[in-house]
Write an enzyme that holds these catalytic residues in place. Structure first.
Site, PDB file in Angstrom:
ATOM      1  CD  GLU A 194      -1.609   2.400   1.848  1.00 62.99           C
ATOM      2  OE1 GLU A 194      -2.413   3.342   1.793  1.00 62.99           O
ATOM      3  OE2 GLU A 194      -0.505   2.520   2.395  1.00 62.99           O
ATOM      4  CG  HIS A 303       3.946   7.858   7.072  1.00 64.11           C
ATOM      5  ND1 HIS A 303       4.227   7.956   5.732  1.00 64.11           N
ATOM      6  CD2 HIS A 303       2.944   6.956   7.177  1.00 64.11           C
ATOM      7  CE1 HIS A 303       3.405   7.151   5.059  1.00 64.11           C
ATOM      8  NE2 HIS A 303       2.623   6.541   5.919  1.00 64.11           N
TER       9      HIS A 303
HETATM   10 ZN   LIG Z   1      -1.771   3.146   5.736  1.00 60.56          ZN
END
Ligand SMILES: [Zn+2]
Length: 337
Positions: A194, A303
């Site tokens: 992804e 992230h």
């Molecule tokens: Zn994700």
């Protein structure tokens, strides 16, 4: 649930190298599945129920990381290429883990100068993998993930790769609640790649040909200091996506999701995300189009190695997904002209 989140977030699975996590999940889903398979790209596909609507539920297994692409001569230092969207301000001093368990330390080459306030690209960083003899422990072409232990603070859980292991947790826990019973044909897909372009979701939807799809992924919380204008807050429930840069949720599908949350008293919030997208953006484009929604788990510091979620939100997402798959949206028949 913390132990499960810890186990999955601490697993090693950079994009394209999801095999260890896939093996773990495969064992976990077995007691609740009618059929388990792996497609040609590596997606783990778990079917429950037969007949009725075909519903695809996607959560991605992969996480961001790096790949060693050049060994500096006569040093234990490596240069690297990014796997997924790295945030440069988080890199100096970070630890990365290679597949054999070797720990590397990432450093900026000018940390007290330019690197202090800005790092223009990954070329300004390197990874130290030197051992006591001064030799490199890692070969060019080896992938690594950012490494950090997963910890708990009250109902908050903090760890790496919450994106999207927490989506995998929501899928798994929903599977357990269904206990092998479904009136429809449900495909829980743990997707690959992804973070590098929604690749696993794309082929999964082509192979399964679902009537309806729901992606599960993290979304940025708007309650960080100086955050963008985002209505999503930690602890205020499942985020039902309305739109992001790759996906506009069809209104009838959106209302079905909201009505289901309200009917069952499940806390929810509406998500409009100006940056980023999910597997849903790829799922919706399969064949002649697939009506697709997305349940997002509100997450701070996306992230980074300290992605933070609230267990109450995770539970709300499980409650909502369980109710949705029990009574899929009644799709309008195609009009005959
Ligand atoms: Zn994700």
């Amino acid at each position: 649930m913390f132990d499960l989140i810890k186990q999955l977030t601490e697993a090693w699975a950079p994009s394209g190298y999801e095999h260890h996590l896939r093996a773990t999940l495969r064992e976990m889903v077995k007691p609740y599945a009618d059929e388990v398979s792996v497609d040609g790209l590596g997606n783990l596909i778990v079917r429950v129920g037969k007949g009725g609507k075909k519903v695809l539920i996607a959560a991605h297994m992969d996480e961001i990381g790096v790949m060693a692409n050049y060994a500096e001569p006569k040093t234990g230092y490596l240069r690297f290429a990014p796997i997924g969207g790295l945030l440069y301000t988080t890199l100096h001093g970070s630890r990365v883990m290679f597949e054999d368990g070797t720990i590397g330390v990432m450093a900026n080459q000018d940390p007290w100068g330019k690197g202090r306030t800005a790092a223009s690209d990954t070329d300004t960083f390197y990874i130290d993998t030197e051992d006591e003899t001064g030799a490199q422990r890692v070969r060019v072409g080896s992938p690594a993930v950012f490494w950090r232990e997963t910890q708990q603070r009250g109902s908050r859980v903090i760890g790496k790769a919450m994106d999207d292991r927490i989506g995998c947790v929501v899928a798994l826990e929903t599977l357990k609640r269904l206990a092998g019973k479904a009136d429809h044909e449900l495909y829980f897909v743990f997707t690959v790649q992804e973070e590098v372009g929604l690749r696993g979701a794309r082929v999964a939807a082509q192979g399964i040909k679902p009537d309806l799809a729901i992606a599960l992924d993290v979304t940025a919380a708007g309650d960080e200091i100086k955050a963008e204008r985002l209505a999503v807050r930690l602890g205020e429930g499942a985020a039902i996506k309305v739109m992001d840069i790759g996906h506009v949720v069809p209104p009838d599908l959106l209302h079905w999701m909201i009505d289901t949350a309200e009917k069952h008293g499940i806390p929810y919030q509406s998500e409009v995300l100006a940056r980023g997208t999910t597997d849903a953006a790829a799922l919706q484009l399969a064949h002649s189009g697939v009506p697709t929604g997305c349940i997002s788990i509100p997450t701070r510091f996306v992230h980074t190695t300290s992605e933070t979620v609230d267990l109450a939100d995770v539970n709300a997402c499980i409650d909502l997904l369980t109710q949705l798959v029990r009574s899929p949206l009644k799709l309008k028949k195609k009009a005959k002209i």
